[in-house]
Design a protein around this motif. Structure first.
Motif, PDB file in Angstrom:
ATOM      1  N   ASP A 196      -5.978   5.164  -2.510  1.00  0.00           N
ATOM      2  CA  ASP A 196      -4.932   6.128  -2.151  1.00  0.00           C
ATOM      3  C   ASP A 196      -5.537   7.523  -2.237  1.00  0.00           C
ATOM      4  O   ASP A 196      -6.013   7.936  -3.301  1.00  0.00           O
ATOM      5  CB  ASP A 196      -3.732   6.017  -3.087  1.00  0.00           C
ATOM      6  CG  ASP A 196      -2.898   4.790  -2.795  1.00  0.00           C
ATOM      7  OD1 ASP A 196      -2.098   4.824  -1.843  1.00  0.00           O
ATOM      8  OD2 ASP A 196      -3.065   3.781  -3.509  1.00  0.00           O
ATOM      9  N   TYR A 250      -5.116   4.363   2.119  1.00  0.00           N
ATOM     10  CA  TYR A 250      -3.878   5.046   2.477  1.00  0.00           C
ATOM     11  C   TYR A 250      -4.035   6.531   2.176  1.00  0.00           C
ATOM     12  O   TYR A 250      -4.406   6.918   1.073  1.00  0.00           O
ATOM     13  CB  TYR A 250      -2.681   4.487   1.703  1.00  0.00           C
ATOM     14  CG  TYR A 250      -1.355   4.819   2.354  1.00  0.00           C
ATOM     15  CD1 TYR A 250      -0.784   3.955   3.276  1.00  0.00           C
ATOM     16  CD2 TYR A 250      -0.696   6.001   2.055  1.00  0.00           C
ATOM     17  CE1 TYR A 250       0.419   4.258   3.883  1.00  0.00           C
ATOM     18  CE2 TYR A 250       0.505   6.317   2.655  1.00  0.00           C
ATOM     19  CZ  TYR A 250       1.061   5.443   3.576  1.00  0.00           C
ATOM     20  OH  TYR A 250       2.254   5.753   4.187  1.00  0.00           O
ATOM     21  N   ASN A 299      -1.872   4.519   6.851  1.00  0.00           N
ATOM     22  CA  ASN A 299      -2.910   3.580   6.444  1.00  0.00           C
ATOM     23  C   ASN A 299      -4.051   3.610   7.463  1.00  0.00           C
ATOM     24  O   ASN A 299      -3.845   3.338   8.649  1.00  0.00           O
ATOM     25  CB  ASN A 299      -2.338   2.162   6.345  1.00  0.00           C
ATOM     26  CG  ASN A 299      -3.327   1.180   5.757  1.00  0.00           C
ATOM     27  OD1 ASN A 299      -3.685   1.292   4.592  1.00  0.00           O
ATOM     28  ND2 ASN A 299      -3.763   0.216   6.548  1.00  0.00           N
ATOM     29  N   SER A 319      -9.431  -0.812   4.077  1.00  0.00           N
ATOM     30  CA  SER A 319      -8.351   0.134   4.353  1.00  0.00           C
ATOM     31  C   SER A 319      -8.203   1.128   3.208  1.00  0.00           C
ATOM     32  O   SER A 319      -8.588   0.863   2.069  1.00  0.00           O
ATOM     33  CB  SER A 319      -7.021  -0.593   4.582  1.00  0.00           C
ATOM     34  OG  SER A 319      -7.100  -1.469   5.680  1.00  0.00           O
TER      35      SER A 319
END
Length: 373
Positions: free
Chosen positions: A169, A258, A244, A256
């Motif tokens: 994140d 975010y 994302n 991935s």
């Protein structure tokens, strides 16, 4: 005087004068023998006819014998045999000595294995479709001679995974740049390409060597110097860039992250709300402990009261005894009421605490949404 014929005179004269030559004849014959012995003997040439059936086959070593592929990428092991004749070529899996192919026939139920050989070709290629890590190991190309001839091949299947550097994140302030780096560390030389997605939408970014890259807000840079590295850069981040982001290689698993594009100090507000929730939780715990202590105190008082009442039966007169009984009943009633009140307060506090948590979380999320807007 008797005259001698000229011929007879010449004959006598010749024999008389040539007797030294007659003595030299044996010496000349001996010298001729020595010269004949010293003369070189001409070489003798023998011709041997070799039948084609006597020639043994042999491998061509000028082929790659260490192959590395990724999961799902078809692998080819090339075996080239010269002068095969009436012999056959087989492929053996060394791990379990399983015969995969013999000649042009496949001897395994696994249909991923197949031998490829064009007509009258010296190439015997083992094809492995959709390879998995369990297919890694040593494979042998064998010729059914006596003794057998074999050539070993090493087949490696690696499972690549892309990695995006940094936390999962990422907090970025509005107006700052978003920089994401995705890398594949190991694998075969042909690592393909890397594509970037925001959600389900592919980012068509300009490369930094393009002419108009200075005007583009989204840039992509690829580097093959050490593995495969792709860098995504988004200039002047806006709240709409929140989402994302996925790094999608052609020969590896995806990765991935975010990205939160924030306005002001929303992370601090989120931390404050979380601390408030933790304080409410600890307050509820304290109220529960207080309730348990009150119940224990009530139990102790009820158990001690009958002993005092029995003592009063023997020591006090009737009037005083009735007064003591009334006082005991009143105290017991008051203690029970206090305990019920404490339990009610505890229940109300716990209910308020449970209700306060989602409200604060919703308040925090609403404040984040208002900040993102």
């Amino acid at each position: 005087m008797r005259l001698t014929r000229p011929s007879t005179m010449l004959a006598n004269f010749g024999l008389f004068n040539c007797w030294p030559l007659l003595l030299l004849l044996p010496l000349l014959a001996q010298l001729q023998g020595y010269s004949a012995a010293l003369a070189p003997t001409p070489p003798t040439t023998t011709t041997t006819t070799i039948s084609p059936t006597n020639l043994l086959p042999y491998f061509d070593f000028d082929v790659p014998r260490n192959l590395t592929v990724t999961v799902g990428q078809t692998g080819f092991l090339h075996c080239r045999v010269e002068r095969l004749g009436d012999k056959d070529v087989s492929w053996i899996r060394k791990r379990d000595l399983h015969i995969l192919t013999a000649g042009s026939t496949t001897y395994t139920s696994d249909q991923r294995f197949q031998v490829l050989r064009p007509d009258n070709s010296a190439n015997w290629t083992l094809q492995i479709k959709y390879p998995q890590p369990r297919d890694s190991g040593v494979y042998e190309c064998q010729i059914n001679t006596e003794p057998k001839m074999s050539l070993s091949y090493t087949f490696n299947v690696v499972e690549l995974k892309a990695e995006i550097y940094g936390p999962s994140d990422l907090m970025v302030k509005t107006g700052s740049d978003i920089n994401l780096t995705c890398k594949i560390m190991q694998g075969p030389h042909e690592l393909g390409n890397i594509f970037w997605y925001k959600g389900s939408e592919m980012l068509d970014g300009k490369h930094e060597n393009d002419i108009d890259s200075s005007m583009a807000r989204i840039l992509v840079e690829d580097d093959w110097s050490d593995g495969l590295t792709s860098r995504l850069k988004i200039k002047r981040a806006m709240p709409g860039d929140t989402g994302n982001y996925t790094c999608v290689p052609t020969v590896a698993k995806t990765s991935s992250v975010y990205v939160h594009v924030i306005i002001g100090e929303h992370p601090a507000a989120m931390q404050h709300n979380s601390s408030s929730n933790s304080n409410s939780f600890y307050c509820g715990i304290c109220c529960m402990l207080l309730s348990i202590f009150s119940c224990c105190l009530q139990h102790w008082y009820v158990c001690a009261a009958p002993a005092e009442t029995m003592a009063a039966l023997f020591l006090l007169p009737t009037k005083e005894l009735s007064q003591a009984a009334t006082a005991t009943t009143t105290a017991t009633t008051a203690t029970t009421a206090a305990t019920v009140a404490a339990a009610a307060v505890t229940a109300v506090t716990a209910t308020a605490t449970l209700k306060a948590r989602p409200r604060r979380r919703s308040t925090s999320s609403s404040s984040q949404q208002s900040g993102l807007r």
